[in-house]
Write an enzyme that holds these catalytic residues in place. Structure first.
Site, mmCIF file in Angstrom:
data_model
loop_
_atom_site.group_PDB
_atom_site.id
_atom_site.type_symbol
_atom_site.label_atom_id
_atom_site.label_comp_id
_atom_site.label_asym_id
_atom_site.label_seq_id
_atom_site.Cartn_x
_atom_site.Cartn_y
_atom_site.Cartn_z
ATOM 1 C CB CYS A 113 49.991 23.369 49.977
ATOM 2 S SG CYS A 113 49.132 24.314 51.213
ATOM 3 C CD GLU A 114 54.580 27.656 54.089
ATOM 4 O OE1 GLU A 114 54.314 28.604 54.842
ATOM 5 O OE2 GLU A 114 55.701 27.506 53.562
ATOM 6 C CG HIS A 123 45.661 22.517 53.666
ATOM 7 N ND1 HIS A 123 45.655 23.735 53.030
ATOM 8 C CD2 HIS A 123 44.718 22.590 54.647
ATOM 9 C CE1 HIS A 123 44.741 24.513 53.583
ATOM 10 N NE2 HIS A 123 44.167 23.852 54.561
ATOM 11 C CD GLN A 170 51.503 29.374 42.185
ATOM 12 O OE1 GLN A 170 50.709 28.468 42.439
ATOM 13 N NE2 GLN A 170 51.383 30.135 41.123
ATOM 14 C CG HIS A 190 47.648 25.616 44.918
ATOM 15 N ND1 HIS A 190 48.549 25.998 45.883
ATOM 16 C CD2 HIS A 190 47.998 26.293 43.790
ATOM 17 C CE1 HIS A 190 49.414 26.872 45.375
ATOM 18 N NE2 HIS A 190 49.086 27.064 44.106
ATOM 19 C CB CYS A 243 45.221 22.562 49.748
ATOM 20 S SG CYS A 243 45.783 24.079 48.975
#
Length: 200
Positions: free
Chosen positions: A86-87, A89, A127, A155, A157
């Protein structure tokens, strides 16, 4: 043409020092025996996890086969496992992608579709963006009658921080050409990959 990044000008030594700083910030001692090699290991892992920045995914689709004996039905590759991050976190995204296309006059080796998914996954991602990137790459390079991509992922995060909700997955889809315009074609693809009732 897919986005392609040149190698960064940050050195390995600078990257390892950044890991030491994070360890100190977390309350650890980077000189502790168990952590001495951690910066080197983390940097090596990052080189693998984010190798997609050094790849043009479209290259995988440029070698095609034109002798398909008039085959123009759906080609579907299901359950392509991937790991991404994930960009927001920098936490893992773990999931599966399902890819389908309707060839016109050429097809591509099926392993190349999995490589396209992997190349986009091995970058910091959202995503929804990754789903669209995969579909667009196939559309631009193969010029099929249509492309369908469905991504189902969990995810970390969301499961390891914040709301701490385990067992939740997110499903995204991108339909282009015939898959967008023809409900029967779309339904056939969703049936192939085991999703009934459709996705938006």
């Amino acid at each position: 043409m897919s986005e392609h990044h040149e190698p960064t000008d940050v050195t390995r030594e600078q990257a390892e020092e950044a890991v030491r700083i994070l360890l100190r910030w977390a309350g650890e001692d980077p000189q502790r025996e168990g952590l001495l090699d951690t910066p080197r290991r983390v940097v090596k892992a990052y080189r693998d996890w984010f190798s997609g920045y050094q790849i043009d995914p479209g290259e995988y689709l440029r070698r095609t086969f034109e002798e398909v004996a008039g085959y123009d039905e759906m080609v579907v590759l299901r359950d392509i496992e991937f790991e991404s991050h994930c960009e927001h976190h920098m936490a893992p995204i773990i999931g599966r992608a399902h890819v389908g296309y309707l060839p016109t006059d050429r097809v591509v080796g099926i392993s190349k579709l999995a490589r396209v998914v992997d190349a986009f996954a091995r970058r910091f991602q959202v995503q929804e963006k990754m789903t669209a990137e995969i579909a667009r790459c196939i559309q631009e390079n193969l010029r099929p009658a249509g492309v369908a991509v469905v991504v189902d992922a969990s995810h970390e995060c969301m499961t390891t921080r914040g709301v701490h909700k385990r067992g939740v997955s997110m499903v995204t889809s991108q339909m282009l050409g015939s898959f967008r315009d023809d409900a029967r074609t779309r339904a056939e693809f969703l049936d192939f990959i085991g999703i009934r009732g459709g996705v938006r």
